[in-house]
Design a protein around this motif. Structure first.
Motif, PDB file in Angstrom:
ATOM      1  N   ARG A 125     -18.721  26.165  94.521  1.00  0.00           N
ATOM      2  CA  ARG A 125     -19.467  25.061  94.324  1.00  0.00           C
ATOM      3  C   ARG A 125     -19.266  24.545  92.638  1.00  0.00           C
ATOM      4  NH1 ARG A 125     -22.633  23.510  98.421  1.00  0.00           N
ATOM      5  NH2 ARG A 125     -23.719  25.277  99.826  1.00  0.00           N
ATOM      6  N   ALA A 126     -19.452  25.509  91.754  1.00  0.00           N
ATOM      7  CA  ALA A 126     -19.616  25.081  90.327  1.00  0.00           C
ATOM      8  C   ALA A 126     -17.949  24.649  90.326  1.00  0.00           C
ATOM      9  CB  ALA A 126     -19.736  26.520  89.692  1.00  0.00           C
ATOM     10  N   HIS A 128     -16.002  22.725  92.121  1.00  0.00           N
ATOM     11  CA  HIS A 128     -15.822  21.755  92.626  1.00  0.00           C
ATOM     12  C   HIS A 128     -16.654  20.721  91.763  1.00  0.00           C
ATOM     13  CE1 HIS A 128     -15.343  18.702  95.664  1.00  0.00           C
ATOM     14  NE2 HIS A 128     -16.740  18.386  95.818  1.00  0.00           N
ATOM     15  N   GLU A 129     -17.851  21.071  91.289  1.00  0.00           N
ATOM     16  CA  GLU A 129     -18.651  20.122  90.271  1.00  0.00           C
ATOM     17  C   GLU A 129     -17.896  19.941  88.998  1.00  0.00           C
ATOM     18  OE1 GLU A 129     -22.207  22.356  90.299  1.00  0.00           O
ATOM     19  OE2 GLU A 129     -22.849  21.888  92.267  1.00  0.00           O
ATOM     20  N   ARG A 130     -17.075  20.844  88.666  1.00  0.00           N
ATOM     21  CA  ARG A 130     -16.380  20.762  87.422  1.00  0.00           C
ATOM     22  C   ARG A 130     -15.366  19.879  87.770  1.00  0.00           C
ATOM     23  NH1 ARG A 130     -17.746  26.354  86.236  1.00  0.00           N
ATOM     24  NH2 ARG A 130     -15.848  26.938  87.408  1.00  0.00           N
ATOM     25  N   VAL A 132     -15.238  17.426  90.131  1.00  0.00           N
ATOM     26  CA  VAL A 132     -15.892  15.889  90.234  1.00  0.00           C
ATOM     27  C   VAL A 132     -16.027  15.441  88.588  1.00  0.00           C
ATOM     28  CG1 VAL A 132     -17.747  14.910  91.009  1.00  0.00           C
ATOM     29  CG2 VAL A 132     -16.620  16.549  92.484  1.00  0.00           C
ATOM     30  N   ALA A 133     -16.742  16.491  87.769  1.00  0.00           N
ATOM     31  CA  ALA A 133     -17.136  15.860  86.576  1.00  0.00           C
ATOM     32  C   ALA A 133     -15.982  15.452  85.770  1.00  0.00           C
ATOM     33  CB  ALA A 133     -18.089  16.811  86.058  1.00  0.00           C
TER      34      ALA A 133
END
Length: 225
Positions: A125-126, A128-130, A132-133
Motif C-alpha cells: 500500500r505504501a 502504491h501511495e508513493r 500516486v504521490a
C-alpha cells in the motif's frame, strides 16, 4: 611522517559497501529511486570519492544499482542479479521476454494474494501511495519498467527462485527498452489504476481476481517498439 594503519582502506571499503547494500535491502532507498550524490554520500559516511565509487561500481556489477549518465544512479534490485541470466534473456526475442514476464507476474500475484503477510500488504500500500504521490523530494523517479510495487508482490509470493528469475528478467527488460526494442504503451494514470486493482485483489486474498488483474496489466503495460 604518519602511516595509515594496515587494512584501513579495505575496512572502509567493505563497510561502505555494507551500508549502501543495507540502504537498498532495507527499503531506505526504494526501487527506482535515485540514490544520493557522491558528495552527499562522502559527507554522510566520512569516506573519499574513490571509496564511494568502488562501492557503487560493485553494486552496479551485481545489478542492484544502475548509473544513468547526467541523471544519477538508481536502485534497480534489492538482491544481486545474475549477469549470466540477464545476458541470456537479452539474447531472446522481445516478444518472448514479455511472455515470460506475464507468466511470472501472474503466478506471483496469485501466490501473493494467498500468502502475503500484514506487513507486506502495508508495504505494498505504501509503495502504491508513493507512486500516486510521485514524491520527487525523496528522489524517487518512477520509470516505465516494473519497480518497487511489483518487487513487493513478487516477494509476497514467497518463492525465492521466482524472485531471482524476476530480477534477472527486469534487467533484461530495461536493456531492451534502452535498445528501443520495447516501450511503454500506457499512461501513468492507467498504470496506477492497474496497480490499484492488483492491490485490492491481494488485500482481499482473492488469487483468481489477482491473477486476472496482473494478466490485464502485463498484456498492455509494455509493447514491442
Amino acid at each position: 611522517m604518519t602511516t595509515r594503519p594496515p587494512g584501513r582502506g579495505t575496512d572502509r571499503s567493505r563497510e561502505t559497501l555494507r551500508i549502501l547494500t543495507e540502504n537498498i535491502t532495507s527499503g531506505r532507498w526504494p526501487l527506482n529511486s535515485r540514490i544520493p550524490t557522491e558528495s552527499q554520500l562522502m559527507a554522510e559516511l566520512g569516506v573519499g570519492r574513490s571509496t564511494i565509487r568502488e562501492a557503487v561500481s560493485s553494486l552496479a556489477a551485481m545489478g542492484m544499482l544502475e548509473p544513468a549518465r547526467s541523471r544519477g544512479t538508481f536502485v534497480r534490485s534489492v538482491n544481486p542479479v545474475s549477469s549470466v541470466l540477464s545476458e541470456f534473456l537479452g539474447q531472446h526475442d522481445a516478444a518472448e521476454v514479455l511472455q515470460v514476464r506475464r507468466m511470472l507476474e501472474v503466478e506471483a500475484t496469485g501466490l501473493a494474494a494467498l500468502l502475503r503477510t500484514v506487513d507486506q500488504l502495508a508495504r505494498l500500500r505504501a509503495a502504491h501511495e508513493r507512486d500516486v504521490a510521485g514524491d520527487a523530494s525523496q528522489g524517487i523517479v518512477r520509470g516505465e519498467t516494473p519497480g518497487e510495487f511489483h518487487a513487493i508482490v513478487v516477494e509476497a509470493a514467497g518463492n525465492s527462485l521466482l524472485a531471482d528469475l524476476y530480477a534477472g528478467l527486469l534487467r533484461g527488460i530495461r536493456s531492451s527498452m534502452r535498445r528501443g526494442a520495447l516501450r511503454s504503451s500506457i499512461t501513468r494514470a492507467e498504470r496506477l489504476a492497474d496497480h490499484a486493482r492488483i492491490l485490492e485483489a491481494i488485500a482481499d486474498r482473492d488469487p483468481e481476481r489477482a491473477r486476472r488483474a496482473a494478466a490485464d496489466h502485463a498484456d498492455r503495460d509494455l509493447t514491442i517498439a
